[in-house]
Design a protein around this motif. Sequence first.
Motif, PDB file in Angstrom:
ATOM      1  N   ALA A 110      -2.148  11.020   2.563  1.00 10.61           N
ATOM      2  CA  ALA A 110      -1.147   9.972   2.376  1.00 10.61           C
ATOM      3  C   ALA A 110      -0.904   9.200   3.672  1.00 10.61           C
ATOM      4  N   ALA A 111      -0.888   9.919   4.804  1.00  8.76           N
ATOM      5  CA  ALA A 111      -0.689   9.228   6.079  1.00  8.76           C
ATOM      6  C   ALA A 111      -1.872   8.323   6.411  1.00  8.76           C
ATOM      7  N   GLU A 112      -3.093   8.809   6.162  1.00  6.28           N
ATOM      8  CA  GLU A 112      -4.276   7.980   6.441  1.00  6.28           C
ATOM      9  C   GLU A 112      -4.282   6.727   5.571  1.00  6.28           C
ATOM     10  N   ALA A 113      -3.935   6.893   4.294  1.00  2.00           N
ATOM     11  CA  ALA A 113      -3.895   5.720   3.418  1.00  2.00           C
ATOM     12  C   ALA A 113      -2.710   4.819   3.749  1.00  2.00           C
ATOM     13  N   GLY A 114      -1.597   5.430   4.166  1.00  2.00           N
ATOM     14  CA  GLY A 114      -0.392   4.652   4.426  1.00  2.00           C
ATOM     15  C   GLY A 114      -0.543   3.677   5.570  1.00  2.00           C
ATOM     16  N   TRP A 115      -1.105   4.128   6.679  1.00  2.00           N
ATOM     17  CA  TRP A 115      -1.195   3.191   7.809  1.00  2.00           C
ATOM     18  C   TRP A 115      -2.215   2.106   7.537  1.00  2.00           C
ATOM     19  N   ARG A 116      -3.237   2.423   6.733  1.00  2.00           N
ATOM     20  CA  ARG A 116      -4.189   1.357   6.377  1.00  2.00           C
ATOM     21  C   ARG A 116      -3.526   0.324   5.457  1.00  2.00           C
ATOM     22  N   VAL A 117      -2.714   0.803   4.509  1.00  2.00           N
ATOM     23  CA  VAL A 117      -1.993  -0.130   3.633  1.00  2.00           C
ATOM     24  C   VAL A 117      -1.032  -0.989   4.444  1.00  2.00           C
ATOM     25  N   LEU A 118      -0.384  -0.384   5.434  1.00  2.00           N
ATOM     26  CA  LEU A 118       0.518  -1.157   6.289  1.00  2.00           C
ATOM     27  C   LEU A 118      -0.231  -2.234   7.069  1.00  2.00           C
ATOM     28  N   VAL A 119      -1.418  -1.897   7.557  1.00  2.00           N
ATOM     29  CA  VAL A 119      -2.215  -2.895   8.282  1.00  2.00           C
ATOM     30  C   VAL A 119      -2.618  -4.038   7.357  1.00  2.00           C
ATOM     31  N   ALA A 154      -1.082  -4.952   4.584  1.00  2.00           N
ATOM     32  CA  ALA A 154       0.118  -5.712   4.225  1.00  2.00           C
ATOM     33  C   ALA A 154       0.544  -6.633   5.365  1.00  2.00           C
ATOM     34  N   GLY A 155       0.464  -6.138   6.606  1.00  2.00           N
ATOM     35  CA  GLY A 155       0.798  -6.997   7.740  1.00  2.00           C
ATOM     36  C   GLY A 155      -0.147  -8.176   7.868  1.00  2.00           C
ATOM     37  N   THR A 156      -1.444  -7.915   7.655  1.00  2.00           N
ATOM     38  CA  THR A 156      -2.411  -9.007   7.708  1.00  2.00           C
ATOM     39  C   THR A 156      -2.141 -10.038   6.622  1.00  2.00           C
ATOM     40  N   LEU A 157      -1.853  -9.559   5.407  1.00  2.00           N
ATOM     41  CA  LEU A 157      -1.562 -10.479   4.304  1.00  2.00           C
ATOM     42  C   LEU A 157      -0.289 -11.275   4.576  1.00  2.00           C
ATOM     43  N   TRP A 158       0.718 -10.619   5.163  1.00  2.00           N
ATOM     44  CA  TRP A 158       1.966 -11.317   5.473  1.00  2.00           C
ATOM     45  C   TRP A 158       1.728 -12.408   6.505  1.00  2.00           C
ATOM     46  N   VAL A 159       0.959 -12.111   7.528  1.00  2.00           N
ATOM     47  CA  VAL A 159       0.657 -13.127   8.548  1.00  2.00           C
ATOM     48  C   VAL A 159      -0.125 -14.279   7.922  1.00  2.00           C
ATOM     49  N   LEU A 160      -1.088 -13.946   7.042  1.00  2.00           N
ATOM     50  CA  LEU A 160      -1.872 -14.995   6.391  1.00  2.00           C
ATOM     51  C   LEU A 160      -0.982 -15.890   5.533  1.00  2.00           C
ATOM     52  N   ILE A 161      -0.036 -15.283   4.802  1.00  2.00           N
ATOM     53  CA  ILE A 161       0.866 -16.073   3.967  1.00  2.00           C
ATOM     54  C   ILE A 161       1.754 -16.963   4.825  1.00  2.00           C
TER      55      ILE A 161
END
Length: 474
Positions: A98-107, A109-116
């Motif tokens: 869960a931790a390995e998947a979580g930080w990748r999802v956060l990355v 999501a952050g990339t998508l937020w910056v793109l938006i």
Amino acid sequence: MSKLPGWLSRLGTELTDLGDRLEQRRARTEHEEPPTPVASPPPPGPAPKAPAPEGRGAEKEAPPAAAAGHVPPPPSYAPSVAARPDPVAAIPWGMRVAAEAGWRVLVLAGTLWVLIRVISAVQLVVLAFVAALLVTALLQPTVARLRRHGLPRGLATAVTAVLGFVIMGLVGWFVVWQVMDNIDTLSEKVRDGIEELKHWLLDSPFHVTEQQINDVAKNLSDTIGTNTEQITTAGLQGVTVMVEVLTGMLLAMFSTLFLLYDGRRIWRWVLKLVPAQARPGVAGAGPRAWRTLTAYVRGTVIVALIDAIFIGLGIFFLDVPMAVPLAVFIFLFAFIPLVGAVISGALAVVVALVTQGVFAALMVLAVVLAVQQIEGHVLQPFILGRAVRVHPLAVVLSVAAGGLMAGIGGAVVAVPLVAVTNTVVGYLRTYGQEEALRHAPSPHGATALDVAPTPAPGAPPETAGPGGGGTKDA
């Protein structure tokens, strides 16, 4: 001389005690000594010196314990300390995943937020370029057809762009002309419709009085008078929006010209920005995405044109005013899937209700529903085909998200974006599987005989399997 025997006796006793203590210490050391580690091979270099012969010389040249790498064990009276487990092994496996998947999802999501955020900052430019892509997908087959007839690329692009923009301009001018020409008639019929609605409410079983209707009209007039400043501000904002719309149209026109003329070279330049390992997959996905976009735009235009013609004819024969402008609005709103058909149909029904009464409104509603049912079950599956078919849930969610992010423009481009993304992801997944099979180790031995496309050398034809004609019947 009489003291010499007593002194010798004491010396012998002390030597005996010293020897006993040495023996005890040697025995205790041998008892506590750990197993001797396996000697590693000597490093390359000069040959070691020969061992010294036994005797006093050997004892003098023996290295101490620290020089030989020996660490003396702790004494027996030292307290025992329990070994601590590895921190990674102490964390449960599910939590680590869960931790390995979580930080990748956060990355992501952050990339998508910056793109938006970046897209929102240059929203006008992005929407203009996307509109240019849609118009290019509509006009590019005409350019290709003119080039096949012998016209140069520049002349074919100019002819197609000029004809396309002229037709769009004439349609817009015709709509404005029809609206301005029928606005007086429409306003009179709207007033008559409001009076009829007022009389119907007075005679209805809702027990509405004329005083209540007058109070509602007075409150509406007071609200408009009180909010004059807000209405003026909204008008100024509308002027700003019109300026932005004109700017976006100019950007879309220039982008369309360059995409029609030099689209292939632009695509090759974009491919150079992609990493070398991913370049073959992207190069294969690009043409397929463009074919999907072209099929979607052309199919949507055909479906919208059919809807506008048949609903417009129904409105015309029902004697509803402004039938042609309403048909044009139906054509334009058809580019917004699901939502656009509802809005344009509701607009036609409201105009028929206000101008011609309840029966005409019900007939217009029946015409709109019939045409939309034919569109959804016959026209779209037949014209658009399976290549651009998107699930209705994906259509609704994408239109809602696009409308919230970028208004009407976002709702228009949401569905083609989802269709193109679906095509690209599907191709890249298939391409990745094929690449994995291509780079997998080739089968050998008995396995190679099972998967070989041709029979093995020396094998009889009847045992070749499906590729060699099958087995003979006994």
